[in-house]
Enzyme design. Structure first.
Site, PDB file in Angstrom:
ATOM      1  N   ASP A   1       0.964  -1.218   0.181  1.00  0.00           N
ATOM      2  CA  ASP A   1       0.820  -0.241   0.220  1.00  0.00           C
ATOM      3  C   ASP A   1       0.619   0.804  -0.239  1.00  0.00           C
ATOM      4  O   ASP A   1       1.763   1.896   1.041  1.00  0.00           O
ATOM      5  CB  ASP A   1      -0.997   0.111   1.230  1.00  0.00           C
ATOM      6  CG  ASP A   1      -1.915   1.476   1.247  1.00  0.00           C
ATOM      7  OD1 ASP A   1      -1.550   2.676   0.520  1.00  0.00           O
ATOM      8  OD2 ASP A   1      -2.512   1.195   2.285  1.00  0.00           O
TER       9      ASP A   1
ATOM     10  N   LYS B   1       2.960  11.525  -4.056  1.00  0.00           N
ATOM     11  CA  LYS B   1       1.150  10.835  -4.176  1.00  0.00           C
ATOM     12  C   LYS B   1       1.055  11.543  -5.112  1.00  0.00           C
ATOM     13  O   LYS B   1       0.090  11.616  -6.340  1.00  0.00           O
ATOM     14  CB  LYS B   1       0.873   9.901  -3.218  1.00  0.00           C
ATOM     15  CG  LYS B   1       0.051   9.045  -4.452  1.00  0.00           C
ATOM     16  CD  LYS B   1      -0.451   8.048  -3.092  1.00  0.00           C
ATOM     17  CE  LYS B   1      -1.879   6.886  -3.195  1.00  0.00           C
ATOM     18  NZ  LYS B   1      -1.762   6.164  -2.108  1.00  0.00           N
TER      19      LYS B   1
ATOM     20  N   GLU C   1      -7.349   0.908  -4.653  1.00  0.00           N
ATOM     21  CA  GLU C   1      -7.235   0.633  -2.945  1.00  0.00           C
ATOM     22  C   GLU C   1      -8.459   0.284  -2.667  1.00  0.00           C
ATOM     23  O   GLU C   1      -8.261  -0.872  -1.668  1.00  0.00           O
ATOM     24  CB  GLU C   1      -6.549   1.437  -2.302  1.00  0.00           C
ATOM     25  CG  GLU C   1      -4.959   1.813  -2.481  1.00  0.00           C
ATOM     26  CD  GLU C   1      -4.678   3.344  -2.494  1.00  0.00           C
ATOM     27  OE1 GLU C   1      -5.916   4.872  -2.573  1.00  0.00           O
ATOM     28  OE2 GLU C   1      -3.395   3.546  -2.475  1.00  0.00           O
TER      29      GLU C   1
ATOM     30  N   ASP D   1     -13.345   5.109   0.998  1.00  0.00           N
ATOM     31  CA  ASP D   1     -11.825   4.921   1.190  1.00  0.00           C
ATOM     32  C   ASP D   1     -11.588   7.109   1.126  1.00  0.00           C
ATOM     33  O   ASP D   1     -11.062   7.532  -0.112  1.00  0.00           O
ATOM     34  CB  ASP D   1     -11.623   4.293   0.093  1.00  0.00           C
ATOM     35  CG  ASP D   1      -9.620   4.030  -0.099  1.00  0.00           C
ATOM     36  OD1 ASP D   1      -9.428   4.687   1.878  1.00  0.00           O
ATOM     37  OD2 ASP D   1      -9.092   3.516  -0.523  1.00  0.00           O
TER      38      ASP D   1
END
Lengths: 237, 606
Positions: free
Chosen positions: B8, B69, B167, B189
């Site tokens: 992850d 990210k 994810e 999420d």
């Protein structure tokens, strides 16, 4: 593709014999070669019904369709080919993509009917896609009313009158939509019954053409009415 | 097949997990904790990743990268609005953001690769084997460029990325494995930098994604910024002090904001404290949970529209969702839980650790790929519509959003002018009508044989693979020949650039190994020298003079070798010293043995 014999028994169609790309032994529609167990590419000529192992019918049990799709996904999905050769991985990727398109198309009754019409093509192909004749005038009027309502003051007396007219039109069109859906369902059942009988005589051929034409006509009208209703809903909420 | 780990790669924290006899487990670091902060610091003493790097956020903010990210697969114009929060120099080259740290320039995949390498080493140390294959998770709403950038990061880190997995769907795998549920679930999420919603149908081991939606630029980071901005304003009006232009203080505010936010998930009020510069004292402020909630209500609200869109695309009402699963650190906020509960009309499921569930799911997917788990299969979708630009700058859709992947579309191209030798194709991703409003993915030129207009027929196949990454192939239908095409990504590294970065990374790895060996040799030499000095002072009198002199000579020889940077010389001098000092250690041992025996009868020691 216009011979009744082909559409009557879809099981015959995909039985076209071919050779295993790997060991050259004969394979007949199975997705794994019986001798070398390598996955076989779904042929480009394979239609979506065959791809999912279903007869070419307009009424399909959604649960059966899903079960077939899941079963074939387990056979083709690239997740299960990571340890295999590059050639097998490529086939699995293509097969899975084709399978996904097939499922997506057949899952929706309208898309399914449109796809089947394309497959059966023939005389039904020449049906126009222009607006339905009986609706034409009505819809032109409606477009004018919509334009007038959009441009004018909604709270004025005229605005309220226009709105009331639009609401009435919307009700009428929605009823018409429901009628079309009903007729479509009936036609689907008639078509499937005709296919099940599998007769190749002249009356059956004529009946078959009539059904295809009528289905195509309704599908075309349906899209047309749907767009107008969407316009209406957007404008008057 | 070699082991595949699940990673992850988060905005704020990253984790690595593996499958242990059918049970996914996260891999802890030396400190026992599995989370590695996604922070990279270029210090004078070398590269730091994770907790150690996080300490440098305040010490050297201009050389410490966080939330990388947010930059993956992006151009500079995409992040213009938030540049103030990033204290390092950002530029753009070939559609890719570049970050200059300590005079050297890096692309976001290179920075991400440093985090991936840390996770790789962690897994290697823990599992005691080399790790070269991984499944890496990305937000479901990541576009093609962002997915490709993630894959590039893996390559640069020396990892073969066998699958890029979304994810929320990863989370659903971990959830499904544990709960054995059947039915419809919604995975909400909300992470550090991104928000995703995915709606899935779970049936007999098949995890079918029905629809997905999200916002790749909405997360806990944005909540922290709201609080930091509040502090910034209040300090400005109370002290006439503008901390805005100071990157160091922006970090102080941001980190204090983050801590306060976390505390307010459990407490109703908390105290924020900021030490002001130049001895201006200390700014303190109480923040209540209510205040925080009204401060960020609109951000939480922004997650609900994608939820509604996803429900609509899936053709479901909120009532038809059997279970809502919460993932991501930001779902710890009570306000988030309340809003989710209101939308779906049911209590969300939060028995799984929201920080770990994505990594655990990645490990499950890794196990599926390696053939360990055979009863589970994930059928995911592409989050955005794929199309090409047509006449008049309009996007023509080839593969609509929420199409199950792998998916393909074939398009036939021809020419409009006699003798035309090429057709330019512009690939787009997005939901808007006009090409310019969508994300440009790539451009390429189709080569066409010079023929009368309309005669050439080139079939182009657009294939989205199971990673959600696009592949384009072309075939001349007249000759049946496959044509190779060079696709130029709009926001991505070219293949040559990635290769160069992989090479560089290997070079660094060698340098890293070399410098680690030197550091270890020096440390070992240091402890040997200290031990020898101790022996000399305790037992020097026990050995003859010439031995003592020889030991002293060997000590100074090692001491000077230790100053140099040749590992082999240090190790040689160490061996020499140990050899020379042997009589000394023997004498010391005899002596202590003798003293230990004093006053004891022989029968006591045998």
């Amino acid at each position: 593709m216009n011979q009744p014999s082909l559409s009557s028994g879809s099981r015959n169609v995909q039985m076209a014999r071919s050779m295993c790309w790997h060991c050259q032994s004969e394979v007949a529609g199975e997705y794994f070669c019986e001798r070398c167990v390598k996955v076989q590419p779904v042929s480009k000529e394979t239609d979506y019904f065959t791809c999912l192992g279903l007869p070419r019918r307009l009424t399909i049990d959604p649960a059966l369709l899903e079960a077939k799709y899941y079963e074939r996904s387990r056979a083709f999905h690239p997740d299960f080919y990571l340890n295999k050769t590059e050639a097998e991985q490529a086939i699995s990727l293509d097969n899975a993509a084709t399978l996904n398109t097939a499922y997506r198309t057949l899952r929706d009754p309208v898309q399914r009917a449109e796809y089947l019409l394309d497959l059966e093509a023939g005389s039904a192909k020449t049906i126009r896609t222009s607006p339905p004749a009986d609706l034409f005038e009505e819809i032109l009027d409606l477009q004018d009313t919509l334009d007038a309502y959009r441009a004018g003051d909604h709270s004025s007396e005229t605005g309220r009158q226009l709105r009331a007219r639009l609401e009435a039109e919307r009700g009428a069109l929605e009823r018409r939509q429901a009628e079309m859906e009903d007729e479509l369902q009936k036609l689907f059942v008639e078509w499937d019954a005709l296919q099940d009988r599998g007769e190749a005589d002249d009356p059956s051929r004529m009946e078959r053409d009539r059904l295809l034409r009528r289905i195509r006509e309704i599908l075309s009208n349906r899209t047309y009415v749907k767009n107008i209703v969407n316009d209406l809903v957007e404008t008057i909420g | 097949m070699a082991r595949i780990v699940g990673i992850d790669l988060g905005t704020t924290n990253s984790l690595v997990a593996y499958m242990d006899k059918g049970v996914p487990r996260v891999i802890p670091g030396a400190d026992g904790r599995p989370m590695v902060p996604s922070v990279v610091a270029m210090t004078d003493h070398g590269l730091l990743v994770g907790d150690e790097a996080k300490e440098h956020l305040l010490r050297s903010p201009d050389r410490t990268v966080y939330s990388i990210k947010r930059f993956m697969g992006k151009g500079l114009a995409d992040v213009q609005s938030e540049l103030a929060y990033f204290p390092y120099t950002l530029t753009e080259q070939g559609g890719v953001i570049r970050i200059t740290l300590n005079g050297k320039t890096y692309s976001p995949p290179q920075i991400s690769a440093m985090i991936l390498k840390e996770l790789k080493q962690r897994a290697e140390a823990y599992l005691e084997e080399e790790i070269t294959k991984a499944v890496i998770t990305v937000p479901a709403y990541f576009n093609d460029s962002q997915r490709q950038a993630t894959k590039d990061a893996g390559l640069i880190a020396g990892l073969e990325v066998l699958r890029i997995i979304n994810e929320p769907t990863a989370a659903s795998l971990a959830y499904g494995l544990q709960e054995k549920t059947q039915g419809t679930i919604a995975v909400y999420d909300f992470g550090g930098g991104t928000f995703d919603i995915s709606i899935l149908k779970l049936k007999q081991g098949i995890f079918e994604v029905l629809a997905t939606n999200g916002d790749t630029h909405l997360g806990g980071d944005d909540i922290d910024r709201r609080i930091a901005d509040l502090l910034l304003d209040e300090i400005r009006s109370a002290y006439g002090l503008d901390l805005g232009p100071s990157p160091d203080y922006m970090q102080v505010l941001r980190l204090e904001a983050e801590r306060a936010k976390i505390r307010l998930s459990d407490e109703l009020k908390t105290l924020l404290t900021v030490e002001l510069p130049d001895g201006r004292g200390r700014f303190t402020r109480e923040l209540t949970r209510d205040q925080l909630e009204s401060l960020v209500a609109d951000l939480i609200e922004r997650t609900l529209a994608p939820c509604r869109s996803a429900l609509k695309d899936a053709g479901l009402t909120p009532q038809q969702i059997d279970e809502v699963v919460l993932v991501g650190g930001s779902t710890r906020m009570p306000l988030v839980r309340r809003r989710v509960q209101e939308l779906f009309g049911k209590q969300p499921h939060c028995h799984l650790n929201p920080d770990e569930v994505v990594a655990l799911g990645a490990a499950v997917q890794a196990d599926i790929l390696s053939g360990g788990t055979t009863d589970m299969l994930l059928l995911d979708v592409t989050p955005l519509s794929l199309g090409i630009e047509t006449m008049g700058g309009v996007m023509s859709c080839l593969i609509p959003r929420n199409t199950t992947i792998p998916a393909n579309a074939k398009e036939m191209f021809t020419t409009y002018v006699d003798g035309q030798t090429g057709v330019d194709i512009h690939i787009l991703q997005g939901e808007r009508e006009l090409a310019k409003d969508n994300r440009s993915l790539a451009r390429f030129r189709l080569k066409v044989p010079p023929l009368p207009a309309g005669v050439p027929r080139i079939e182009v196949t657009f294939l989205i693979d199971a990673n959600g990454i696009l592949h384009v192939t072309a075939k001349d239908m007249r000759t049946g020949r496959q044509q190779s095409i060079e696709v130029k990504p709009s926001y991505g590294l070219s293949e040559t650039e990635v290769e160069r970065m992989i090479e560089e990374s290997f070079k660094f790895a060698k340098e890293d190994v070399a410098s680690r060996k030197l550091i270890e040799a020096r440390l070992d030499a240091g402890s040997l020298l200290a031990a020898t000095e101790k022996s000399l002072s305790e037992g020097g009198h026990l050995v003859p003079d010439d031995v003592r002199t020889a030991v002293r000579a060997a000590v100074s020889a090692l001491a000077s070798a230790k100053e140099g940077d040749d590992v082999r010389t240090i190790r040689t001098r160490m061996a020499e010293l140990e050899q020379t000092a042997k009589p000394l250690s023997v004498a010391l041992m005899d002596d202590s043995l003798k003293r230990g025996l004093e006053g004891k009868k022989l029968s006591d020691v045998t």
